[in-house]
Design an enzyme around this catalytic site. Sequence first.
Site, short mmCIF file in Angstrom:
data_model
loop_
_atom_site.label_atom_id
_atom_site.label_comp_id
_atom_site.label_asym_id
_atom_site.label_seq_id
_atom_site.Cartn_x
_atom_site.Cartn_y
_atom_site.Cartn_z
N GLU A 1 0.83 -1.22 0.00
CA GLU A 1 0.00 0.00 0.00
C GLU A 1 0.86 1.27 0.00
O GLU A 1 0.53 2.27 0.64
CB GLU A 1 -1.02 -0.05 1.13
CG GLU A 1 -1.93 -1.26 0.95
CD GLU A 1 -3.26 -1.19 1.63
OE1 GLU A 1 -3.73 -0.08 1.87
OE2 GLU A 1 -3.83 -2.27 1.88
N1 CAA Z 1 -4.76 11.12 -2.94
C1 CAA Z 1 -5.57 11.60 -3.93
N2 CAA Z 1 -5.11 11.87 -5.15
C2 CAA Z 1 -3.80 11.68 -5.39
C3 CAA Z 1 -2.91 11.19 -4.41
C4 CAA Z 1 -3.45 10.92 -3.15
N3 CAA Z 1 -2.68 10.44 -2.15
N4 CAA Z 1 -1.67 11.10 -4.94
C5 CAA Z 1 -1.77 11.51 -6.22
N5 CAA Z 1 -3.05 11.85 -6.48
C6 CAA Z 1 -3.58 12.38 -7.74
C7 CAA Z 1 -2.92 13.70 -8.10
O1 CAA Z 1 -3.60 14.79 -7.50
C8 CAA Z 1 -3.03 13.70 -9.60
O2 CAA Z 1 -4.34 14.02 -9.99
P1 CAA Z 1 -4.64 15.18 -11.08
O3 CAA Z 1 -3.84 14.85 -12.30
O4 CAA Z 1 -6.12 15.14 -11.27
O5 CAA Z 1 -4.15 16.44 -10.45
C9 CAA Z 1 -2.86 12.24 -9.96
O6 CAA Z 1 -3.21 11.49 -8.79
C10 CAA Z 1 -1.47 11.87 -10.39
O7 CAA Z 1 -0.62 12.22 -9.32
P2 CAA Z 1 0.90 12.56 -9.51
O8 CAA Z 1 1.10 13.48 -10.68
O9 CAA Z 1 1.39 12.99 -8.18
O10 CAA Z 1 1.48 11.14 -9.93
P3 CAA Z 1 2.92 10.57 -9.71
O11 CAA Z 1 3.05 9.49 -10.71
O12 CAA Z 1 3.93 11.64 -9.65
O13 CAA Z 1 2.89 9.96 -8.22
C11 CAA Z 1 2.25 8.40 -6.50
C12 CAA Z 1 1.84 9.26 -7.71
C13 CAA Z 1 1.85 9.14 -5.24
C14 CAA Z 1 3.71 8.07 -6.44
C15 CAA Z 1 1.39 7.15 -6.71
O14 CAA Z 1 1.78 6.52 -7.92
C16 CAA Z 1 1.45 6.17 -5.58
O15 CAA Z 1 0.80 6.36 -4.55
N6 CAA Z 1 2.21 5.07 -5.78
C17 CAA Z 1 2.18 3.95 -4.84
C18 CAA Z 1 1.15 2.96 -5.25
C19 CAA Z 1 0.76 2.06 -4.13
O16 CAA Z 1 0.55 2.50 -3.00
N7 CAA Z 1 0.61 0.79 -4.46
C20 CAA Z 1 0.15 -0.17 -3.50
C21 CAA Z 1 -0.52 -1.28 -4.22
S1 CAA Z 1 -1.95 -1.84 -3.44
C22 CAA Z 1 -1.51 -2.95 -2.25
O17 CAA Z 1 -0.41 -3.02 -1.80
C23 CAA Z 1 -2.69 -3.72 -1.79
C24 CAA Z 1 -2.51 -4.98 -1.06
O18 CAA Z 1 -2.81 -6.04 -1.62
C25 CAA Z 1 -2.25 -5.01 0.39
#
Ligand code: CAA
Length: 379
Positions: free
Chosen positions: A363
């Site tokens: 996550e």
């Molecule tokens: N909450 C809401 N919206 C968000 C957000 C958040 N925490 N983080 C980013 N966004 C939105 C941004 O506002 C943006 O939206 P708009 O284009 O409309 O403005 C969009 O998402 C894209 O964001 P970024 O430009 O910031 O994208 P990025 O590629 O630079 O970074 C990141 C995004 C935060 C790194 C994201 O990719 C991320 O969280 N990565 C980790 C993924 C993750 O947690 N994976 C876990 C897998 S699930 C799992 O583990 C489940 C299980 O089985 C236990």
Amino acid sequence: MHFQLTEEHLAVQDAAREFAKTELLPGVIERDTEAKFPKEQVQKMGELGFLGMMVKPKYNGGGMDTISYVLAMEELSKIDASASVCMSVNNSLVCWGLEKYGSEAQKEKYLKPLASGEVLGAFCLSEPEAGSDATSQQTSAELSGDHYILNGTKNWITNGSSASIYLVIAQTDASKGHKGISVFILEGGGEGFVVGKKEDKLGIRGSDTHSLMFTDVKVPVENRIGEEGFGFTFAMETLNGGRIGIAAQALGIAAGAYELALAYSKERKAFGKPISQHQAIQFKLADMATTIEAARLLVYKAAWLKDQGEDYSHASAMAKLYASQVAMDVTIEAIQVHGGYGYVKEYHVERLMRDAKITQIYEGTSEIQKIVISRGILR
Ligand code: CAA
């Protein structure tokens, strides 16, 4: 400001503690050794309402707040993090988004059985080439008449083989980047849907983590949640809440290891007195208790913010970042307090240390939490 739990919160905490001791503790070492999914235990968790705690009663949920949920997660995670991750995924990653963004028909058909624990759900975002970089989705969903056709592979899917309902994030328009990502409800078991082998993991060995392969899998259009292009926002918002659940899991793992170390230190004698009478051990216990309490405050604060309808994305990232580090630190020290006994399975703390590690990875890794936190600070 007050720091007291309500009567209802204390009742949930007691019920979860009792369930963990009577239902999860027996056999937990064997399930870990054999990497056996806690099927009967998860079924009972459903019967007791642990799998849809925050869902409204009209959709078969418990109608409880997020504080109640983290209290229950903490207690179950003290004993069996393989069982508690099922609970976290079903509540936070599957039921939450369905209730918030699903259509009435989707809620009737899918949320009700998920919230009652009749079936389990899974959240499918990660891919072989899209883990932390979640916008790089390769799984595609192409519209064809009244269906989408899914193709691609998902990795590290919790409840991979035991789920019946899968929330799948997929690219519907690659030219639009993350704004071309959508989310679908997929019923498992259909043609072209293949569950890969169960991963042989360091910790949470009972939880069933699988890859999923989709080859021309048909999903009805009415199973898309929200509009096309809403999938990435859906995933990010879902993970904001999911991280509170994993932070609570990390807190529970740490607290469980601490409780074992404390009890052992009072029993074990060295140099003519219980080791708890030696300052070397007392200082370890003091550090454990302090950092666990700090983690607890962060976790409860994030849950409280969510319940107040405030922005909790940064608070949940902070809670997960810190609680997962505390889980690692405390479990390692708990082994040290146990000495050689801590290094063997019978005393539970070595399992808790192995289970703790995943809380820094899934996550969103700790590094991703720092991205989320720093963006919040600097915006
Ligand atoms: N909450 C809401 N919206 C968000 C957000 C958040 N925490 N983080 C980013 N966004 C939105 C941004 O506002 C943006 O939206 P708009 O284009 O409309 O403005 C969009 O998402 C894209 O964001 P970024 O430009 O910031 O994208 P990025 O590629 O630079 O970074 C990141 C995004 C935060 C790194 C994201 O990719 C991320 O969280 N990565 C980790 C993924 C993750 O947690 N994976 C876990 C897998 S699930 C799992 O583990 C489940 C299980 O089985 C236990």
